[in-house]
Design an enzyme around this catalytic site. Sequence first.
Site, PDB file in Angstrom:
ATOM      1  N   ARG A  44    -109.522  61.721  47.208  1.00  0.00           N
ATOM      2  CA  ARG A  44    -109.865  60.290  47.214  1.00  0.00           C
ATOM      3  C   ARG A  44    -109.520  59.757  48.594  1.00  0.00           C
ATOM      4  O   ARG A  44    -108.377  59.898  49.052  1.00  0.00           O
ATOM      5  CB  ARG A  44    -109.091  59.540  46.129  1.00  0.00           C
ATOM      6  N   HIS A 102    -118.663  57.031  44.038  1.00  0.00           N
ATOM      7  CA  HIS A 102    -117.658  57.403  43.027  1.00  0.00           C
ATOM      8  C   HIS A 102    -118.363  58.235  41.941  1.00  0.00           C
ATOM      9  O   HIS A 102    -118.513  57.802  40.807  1.00  0.00           O
ATOM     10  CB  HIS A 102    -117.020  56.138  42.447  1.00  0.00           C
ATOM     11  N   GLN A 125    -116.876  59.048  38.397  1.00  0.00           N
ATOM     12  CA  GLN A 125    -116.954  57.892  37.507  1.00  0.00           C
ATOM     13  C   GLN A 125    -118.316  57.856  36.816  1.00  0.00           C
ATOM     14  O   GLN A 125    -118.419  57.630  35.603  1.00  0.00           O
ATOM     15  CB  GLN A 125    -116.735  56.598  38.319  1.00  0.00           C
ATOM     16  N   ASP A 156    -117.782  45.704  38.094  1.00  0.00           N
ATOM     17  CA  ASP A 156    -116.619  46.294  38.765  1.00  0.00           C
ATOM     18  C   ASP A 156    -115.938  45.168  39.545  1.00  0.00           C
ATOM     19  O   ASP A 156    -116.491  44.062  39.683  1.00  0.00           O
ATOM     20  CB  ASP A 156    -117.072  47.440  39.690  1.00  0.00           C
ATOM     21  N   CYS A 199    -115.564  50.352  35.282  1.00  0.00           N
ATOM     22  CA  CYS A 199    -114.869  51.601  35.623  1.00  0.00           C
ATOM     23  C   CYS A 199    -113.354  51.452  35.521  1.00  0.00           C
ATOM     24  O   CYS A 199    -112.652  52.445  35.393  1.00  0.00           O
ATOM     25  CB  CYS A 199    -115.269  52.052  37.019  1.00  0.00           C
ATOM     26  N   ARG A 206    -113.698  60.182  31.372  1.00  0.00           N
ATOM     27  CA  ARG A 206    -113.383  60.781  32.674  1.00  0.00           C
ATOM     28  C   ARG A 206    -112.802  62.183  32.469  1.00  0.00           C
ATOM     29  O   ARG A 206    -113.148  63.119  33.183  1.00  0.00           O
ATOM     30  CB  ARG A 206    -112.346  59.919  33.432  1.00  0.00           C
TER      31      ARG A 206
HETATM   32  N1   CP Z   1    -111.997  54.200  37.620  1.00  0.00           N
HETATM   33  C1   CP Z   1    -111.111  54.789  38.433  1.00  0.00           C
HETATM   34  O1   CP Z   1    -111.460  55.617  39.281  1.00  0.00           O
HETATM   35  O2   CP Z   1    -109.829  54.410  38.210  1.00  0.00           O
HETATM   36  P1   CP Z   1    -108.579  54.792  39.120  1.00  0.00           P
HETATM   37  O3   CP Z   1    -108.709  54.027  40.401  1.00  0.00           O
HETATM   38  O4   CP Z   1    -107.401  54.347  38.298  1.00  0.00           O
HETATM   39  O5   CP Z   1    -108.570  56.268  39.349  1.00  0.00           O
HETATM   40  N1  NVA Z   2    -114.918  49.818  43.508  1.00  0.00           N
HETATM   41  C1  NVA Z   2    -113.540  50.100  43.164  1.00  0.00           C
HETATM   42  C2  NVA Z   2    -113.469  51.195  42.160  1.00  0.00           C
HETATM   43  C3  NVA Z   2    -112.091  51.559  41.698  1.00  0.00           C
HETATM   44  C4  NVA Z   2    -112.076  52.677  40.722  1.00  0.00           C
HETATM   45  C5  NVA Z   2    -112.760  50.446  44.415  1.00  0.00           C
HETATM   46  O1  NVA Z   2    -113.274  51.209  45.243  1.00  0.00           O
HETATM   47  O2  NVA Z   2    -111.638  49.960  44.567  1.00  0.00           O
END
Ligand code: CP
Ligand code: NVA
Length: 301
Positions: free
Chosen positions: A101, A128, A131, A220, A260, A288
């Site tokens: 990440r 993502h 997701q 989101d 998400c 997930r």
């Molecule tokens: N939806 C998602 O990726 O959540 P986290 O940021 O908690 O991993």
């Molecule tokens: N769009 C959000 C998703 C988190 C899972 C972010 O990138 O923070």
Amino acid sequence: MKRDFLRLTDLSSDEIGMLMDRAADMKAGRDASNCPLIGKSIGLIFEKSSTRTRVSFEVGIYQLGAQPIYLNPKEIQLGRGETISDTAKVLSRYLDGIVIRTYGHERLIEFANNASIPVINGLSDLYHPCQTLADLLTIREKKGRIEGIRAAYIGDVNNVTNSLIEASAILGFELVIACPEGYEPSYEILDSVRDKGKGNIIIVGDPAEAAGKADVIYTDVWVSMGQESEAETKKDRLRGYQVNSSLLGCAKKDTIVLHCLPAHRGEEITDDVIDGPNSAVFDQAENRLHTQKALLEFLVR
Ligand code: CP
Ligand code: NVA
């Protein structure tokens, strides 16, 4: 040859269908080969916060018989300036796969180009895709199909939206995106899926227009990780794009609401909607685990 999963278009529609079937089997306990990854080690590097992605991957890796190795970016030499390419080359000598990440998507590409093991995008500024796999399984569970449905994405166009755009193009469902002027998906993102030929991506300004006849309403956060300096401007511009009971009133009675998570309750979504009868967000979060197990088995075995 190793396969990476940096964006949804790294999989074909048949492969996504196969992963959905496998994830559903795993979820139902119809799991013929219990520990397909026994003896393997999967690394996890998270340069941004995470609850769902980190825990579902760690648990899933363990359930597949492999060991997860969490590498705090501040504690490995990458955080002290070792290059991405050297890190990728070295970790490839020990690990069988890695979940990353990060911020810039190009960091993932550079890692993947220098690694001889599968690299999985656990979220970047641009996409993502893990997701989206869970989103698709949730839609299939609740609606019985993915192709031909109408999904509405309401609010900030971000990494989650970009991966949904790819899903729409690969799998053939209608995606109506409602966002303020100037917040539309980038030309590069839309252009990159044009050759997939399927799907139908429509961009509108009015959230009620997007929600009308929608089988799925998705939202989101308005401020993604890394965008904190723009928070006030974005919240101001997006205020009319809240998923609340009045917006839900414009949709079909049996529409499902997805997010998400993490949610900023009272901003992009209200308590009554996220906790209400149309919400599928916690099934979505659970999925997930199942979809990532299917993905890991496919990429790492
Ligand atoms: N939806 C998602 O990726 O959540 P986290 O940021 O908690 O991993
Ligand atoms: N769009 C959000 C998703 C988190 C899972 C972010 O990138 O923070």
